[in-house]
Motif scaffolding. Structure first.
Motif, PDB file in Angstrom:
ATOM      1  N   GLY A  26      -2.528   9.130   1.897  1.00 59.91           N
ATOM      2  CA  GLY A  26      -3.437   7.988   1.880  1.00 59.91           C
ATOM      3  C   GLY A  26      -3.115   7.006   0.772  1.00 59.91           C
ATOM      4  N   LEU A  27      -2.758   7.525  -0.386  1.00 64.17           N
ATOM      5  CA  LEU A  27      -2.394   6.668  -1.516  1.00 64.17           C
ATOM      6  C   LEU A  27      -1.134   5.872  -1.197  1.00 64.17           C
ATOM      7  CD1 LEU A  27      -2.703   5.789  -4.486  1.00 64.17           C
ATOM      8  CD2 LEU A  27      -1.359   7.806  -5.122  1.00 64.17           C
ATOM      9  N   GLN A  29       0.047   5.084   1.783  1.00 64.34           N
ATOM     10  CA  GLN A  29      -0.241   4.107   2.827  1.00 64.34           C
ATOM     11  C   GLN A  29      -0.901   2.866   2.241  1.00 64.34           C
ATOM     12  OE1 GLN A  29      -2.405   5.723   6.135  1.00 64.34           O
ATOM     13  NE2 GLN A  29      -2.789   3.731   7.070  1.00 64.34           N
ATOM     14  N   ALA A  30      -1.877   3.066   1.367  1.00 66.78           N
ATOM     15  CA  ALA A  30      -2.566   1.931   0.750  1.00 66.78           C
ATOM     16  C   ALA A  30      -1.623   1.120  -0.126  1.00 66.78           C
ATOM     17  CB  ALA A  30      -3.751   2.430  -0.074  1.00 66.78           C
ATOM     18  N   ALA A  33       0.760  -0.981   2.052  1.00 66.10           N
ATOM     19  CA  ALA A  33       0.039  -2.086   2.677  1.00 66.10           C
ATOM     20  C   ALA A  33      -0.230  -3.199   1.670  1.00 66.10           C
ATOM     21  CB  ALA A  33      -1.272  -1.577   3.285  1.00 66.10           C
ATOM     22  N   LEU A  34      -0.612  -2.827   0.450  1.00 64.48           N
ATOM     23  CA  LEU A  34      -0.833  -3.829  -0.596  1.00 64.48           C
ATOM     24  C   LEU A  34       0.467  -4.561  -0.933  1.00 64.48           C
ATOM     25  CD1 LEU A  34      -3.236  -1.925  -3.021  1.00 64.48           C
ATOM     26  CD2 LEU A  34      -3.759  -4.001  -1.699  1.00 64.48           C
ATOM     27  N   ARG A  75       3.184  -5.621   7.291  1.00 70.82           N
ATOM     28  CA  ARG A  75       2.609  -4.282   7.159  1.00 70.82           C
ATOM     29  C   ARG A  75       3.361  -3.269   8.034  1.00 70.82           C
ATOM     30  NH1 ARG A  75      -3.676  -3.341   5.974  1.00 70.82           N
ATOM     31  NH2 ARG A  75      -3.842  -4.582   4.060  1.00 70.82           N
ATOM     32  N   ARG A  79       5.343  -0.082   6.767  1.00 69.87           N
ATOM     33  CA  ARG A  79       5.132   1.251   7.351  1.00 69.87           C
ATOM     34  C   ARG A  79       6.469   1.915   7.649  1.00 69.87           C
ATOM     35  NH1 ARG A  79       1.789   2.948  12.917  1.00 69.87           N
ATOM     36  NH2 ARG A  79       2.828   4.981  13.153  1.00 69.87           N
ATOM     37  N   ARG A  82       7.732   3.225   4.392  1.00 69.30           N
ATOM     38  CA  ARG A  82       6.909   4.356   3.964  1.00 69.30           C
ATOM     39  C   ARG A  82       7.290   5.613   4.744  1.00 69.30           C
ATOM     40  NH1 ARG A  82       2.139   5.837   6.464  1.00 69.30           N
ATOM     41  NH2 ARG A  82       1.832   3.765   7.339  1.00 69.30           N
TER      42      ARG A  82
END
Length: 307
Positions: A26-27, A29-30, A33-34, A75, A79, A82
């Motif tokens: 989750g960290l 992914q955020a 995205a930022l 984004r 992804r 990521r």
């Protein structure tokens, strides 16, 4: 890129492979995205070109919609990176299973290999190449592909080692006749080749019409198919909410060198259909259309004269 810039680039990729897989999903992914949103706000040359490319794909879009498409496309691109950095630490059987559940058109690969002349899968810069490649290794064994020689050399080697660890066989795009001969050999061994086919890197592509405008696309995939009798299979890829969509299209028939331009145009038409359906998963941040290159040339000439 300067020596310092190359060193920073190498350190960045090294950190990505070393750290991203160890951090909470989750960290990560955020954070990615930022980073994508920050890149949109900076509005650098790549972002501006991406927006211009998307304007061709979605010509009816107004300014606000183009802004949103660009944000979503950045984004999507974030992804991809990521997922790339996390792939070494992911459950590879789970990745293959997700692709296997989503992919359509596998029968086209089966039919090609049953004929005994190999298969040439050709795809645009969309979705997640590495996850789909991991599936293909599990389904058909190691496949062969050609990769652009990145700078610095350390970054190129890092990507080669990573993809070879997944079971890919990699040839440098600068390998010339030697690489082409090896691709021919693999097809004659009834193997699978994967090539990215929506961007002409060396200026030797054939003219096509793409989203209503002229550009060039590489003809290597069609030439390989014409030379060996291999099946030419366009592939579309995109992201889903928690996985990947993949479509293997039916064979484009190409049996002679004279048919290569028409086959390349057919390939471009299929790419256009998939990209139009999933525009924000097409990660094209470079100039592609002839008009964009033509507009850049006078500006460069004026800059040189002023200097």
């Amino acid at each position: 890129m300067s020596g310092l810039g190359q060193r920073v680039s190498d350190l960045g990729y090294a950190a990505g492979f070393r750290l991203v897989g160890k951090l909470p999903a989750g960290l990560v992914q955020a954070a990615f995205a930022l980073g994508a949103d920050f890149a949109v706000r900076r509005n650098g040359p790549g972002v501006r070109q991406l927006r211009r490319n998307l304007a061709r794909v979605v010509p009816q879009a107004g300014e606000a919609e183009l802004d949103e498409l660009t944000r979503r496309a950045l984004r999507s691109y974030a992804r991809y990176w990521r997922e790339l950095f996390r792939l070494p630490s992911m459950d590879h059987d789970e990745v293959r299973g997700k692709v296997d559940d989503a992919i359509t058109g596998v029968e086209n690969i089966d039919a090609a290999l049953a004929e005994g002349n190999g298969a040439v899968l050709v795809l645009p810069h969309s979705g997640n190449w590495d996850a789909c490649g991991l599936w293909l290794v599990g389904y058909a064994g190691s496949f062969t592909t050609v990769v652009e020689r990145l700078r610095p050399e350390s970054v190129y080697r890092r990507f080669v080692e990573f993809r070879e660890s997944l079971g890919f066989e990699l040839l440098p795009a600068s390998g010339g006749a030697g690489s082409f001969r090896l691709l021919l050999q693999r097809l004659r061994e009834n193997k699978v080749i994967c090539l990215v086919g929506d961007r002409d890197l060396n200026g030797s592509g054939v003219p096509v019409t793409f989203f209503g405008e002229r550009t060039r696309m590489p003809a290597g995939a069609a030439r390989l198919a014409a030379t060996t009798g291999a099946a030419l299979l366009p592939v579309g890829m995109w992201f889903t909410e928690d996985g990947w969509g993949v479509r293997v299209h039916p064979r484009i028939r190409v049996t002679a060198r004279s048919e290569v331009p028409a086959a390349t145009q057919a390939m471009a038409d299929i790419f256009a259909g998939d990209i139009a359906a999933h525009p924000t998963d097409w990660h094209m941040m470079q100039k592609l259309w002839t008009a964009d290159f033509a507009e850049a040339e006078p500006a460069l000439a004026e800059e040189a004269a002023a200097g």
